[in-house]
Design an enzyme around this catalytic site. Sequence first.
Site, PDB file in Angstrom:
ATOM      1  N   THR A 154      -3.176  -8.151  -9.943  1.00 37.14           N
ATOM      2  CA  THR A 154      -3.963  -6.803 -10.061  1.00 37.14           C
ATOM      3  C   THR A 154      -3.437  -5.611  -9.333  1.00 37.14           C
ATOM      4  O   THR A 154      -3.215  -4.652 -10.248  1.00 37.14           O
ATOM      5  CB  THR A 154      -5.647  -6.999  -9.507  1.00 37.14           C
ATOM      6  OG1 THR A 154      -6.207  -8.046 -10.106  1.00 37.14           O
ATOM      7  CG2 THR A 154      -6.407  -5.723  -9.718  1.00 37.14           C
ATOM      8  N   GLY A 197       1.747 -18.488   8.977  1.00 40.64           N
ATOM      9  CA  GLY A 197       1.528 -17.668   7.773  1.00 40.64           C
ATOM     10  C   GLY A 197       1.393 -18.348   6.449  1.00 40.64           C
ATOM     11  O   GLY A 197       0.992 -19.754   6.453  1.00 40.64           O
ATOM     12  N   HIS A 214     -24.588  15.450   2.286  1.00 41.02           N
ATOM     13  CA  HIS A 214     -24.693  15.769   0.862  1.00 41.02           C
ATOM     14  C   HIS A 214     -23.847  16.994   0.590  1.00 41.02           C
ATOM     15  O   HIS A 214     -23.913  18.056   1.194  1.00 41.02           O
ATOM     16  CB  HIS A 214     -26.114  15.969   0.359  1.00 41.02           C
ATOM     17  CG  HIS A 214     -26.342  16.340  -0.975  1.00 41.02           C
ATOM     18  ND1 HIS A 214     -26.172  15.475  -1.906  1.00 41.02           N
ATOM     19  CD2 HIS A 214     -26.412  17.343  -1.494  1.00 41.02           C
ATOM     20  CE1 HIS A 214     -26.191  15.859  -3.239  1.00 41.02           C
ATOM     21  NE2 HIS A 214     -26.397  17.375  -2.985  1.00 41.02           N
ATOM     22  N   GLY A 226      -0.995 -14.689 -13.252  1.00 40.08           N
ATOM     23  CA  GLY A 226      -2.015 -14.657 -11.965  1.00 40.08           C
ATOM     24  C   GLY A 226      -2.951 -13.526 -12.034  1.00 40.08           C
ATOM     25  O   GLY A 226      -2.029 -12.150 -11.848  1.00 40.08           O
ATOM     26  N   LYS A 257       0.593  -1.291  -0.078  1.00 40.78           N
ATOM     27  CA  LYS A 257       0.224   0.075   0.173  1.00 40.78           C
ATOM     28  C   LYS A 257       0.951   1.210   0.180  1.00 40.78           C
ATOM     29  O   LYS A 257       0.296   2.354  -0.502  1.00 40.78           O
ATOM     30  CB  LYS A 257      -0.856   0.093   1.119  1.00 40.78           C
ATOM     31  CG  LYS A 257      -2.129  -0.831   0.874  1.00 40.78           C
ATOM     32  CD  LYS A 257      -1.962  -2.085   0.591  1.00 40.78           C
ATOM     33  CE  LYS A 257      -3.012  -3.197   0.196  1.00 40.78           C
ATOM     34  NZ  LYS A 257      -2.817  -4.400  -0.271  1.00 40.78           N
TER      35      LYS A 257
END
Length: 457
Positions: free
Chosen positions: A182, A140, A439, A176, A50
Amino acid sequence: MKTFDVMVIGAGSAGRYGAKAAAKLGAKVGLVETGPFGGLCILKGCMPTKAYLRSSELIGLLKKAPEVGIYPGKHVGIRFDQIKQRKDKLIAEMADDAYQGVLRHPNITLLSGRARFLSGKEVQVGDERYSAERFLIATGSRAMIPPIPGLEEAGYITSDEALEMESLPESMVIIGGGVEGTEFGQFFARMGVKVTLLQRGERILSHEDEDVSEALAEILRNDGIDLRTGVREVMIERDRQGEWISFEEHERVQKVEAEVIMIATGRTGNIDGLHLSAAGVETHPLGIVANDFLQTSNPNIYAAGDVTGGAQIVNMATYEGEIAGTNLVKGPVQKADYRVFPRAVFCDPEFARVGLSERDARERGIPVRVGKFPFSDLGKAIITDRTEGFIKIVADAQWGEILGAAIVGAEASILIHQAAVAMHFRSTVEEYAKISHIHPSLAEIMLYLADEMVGRE
């Protein structure tokens, strides 16, 4: 031989939370870690990826800036060395913070080394032997490497090595099309790398609904990724010109050249060397068999997190760790409940889901009604030029209880928590539609869809 009440093998997210839960209940805990300290999330997973994706997100914003009248220049300067240095610094600080948190706990003793079961109540760590009444295995996962002819000879990287690259290649083939493929595919493409993504199935993120996969595929292609689906018979070949990745795509043989091959075909439980047979712990192809209490086939040994081969998301690992840690001390008193677990893919824009997908519900024979609302009809998305994607709600057909939601779009990883909270309290679509929303805001997208689904539009 030193004795503990509880021994936890693995100090990643599940292991640390399990150790702390048991220690909080008064157990003397031995926590075994082979090192380096931190676990997948901090060292090789959530946090470093990230950190990288923040850089690619900013590139995406700069490229879209002219659409709102801002011109940052024709060329975006990228200093990959600085991106990596920033990531390394952040990760070192996070790992140290986790390490110090364990050291400060009076009931936890940190043991360095690789654990190996000698029996159901004894382990060897390095040259030392330890005993305990109960154990938690939280070791893990590791990357799964498919049997591709020529791959070992050609050489490859996984996400682990991708995070340690000192410079960017000119081209890359990623094999993959799941979460790793992705996220890394988009990151490297935005860094200027020529990326080809090969997916065995007919669509990326094949476990998700078809409209989700199609939307994300379009996002990747818009970033210049050469996305190939329905790929078969992958092999690495050499000729006079160099190395080629050969594959069959929809019955046609294709070839693509790349400087780097990245394998992103999933992960499996990291159980090598534990000698689980000596402890009577059964396994399956993706890891350790565990019941709803997180007990293994040996009732005094529990397993939590990625090692069980379940959904490999850190919020599930920490949740399972806490349950296992409690059950280690109190006995099997708490079951894991997976009904509400939000998850995300941090591409740009993001994808997030909680609960049942439409496909899940249909396959289970659950009568549902499904609603869908596009960001392109949402005021805040229009004025901020973030109109890609949609929200989808899956609700019980009779009572209207929200059973799941999926979002492809801006800030999906944040917005999905609206649905998660609603599901936690078993809200119906009608009840949700009564909640006032700011809003204009992106959060209104769920309100507008709820209004549509109950006929209040």
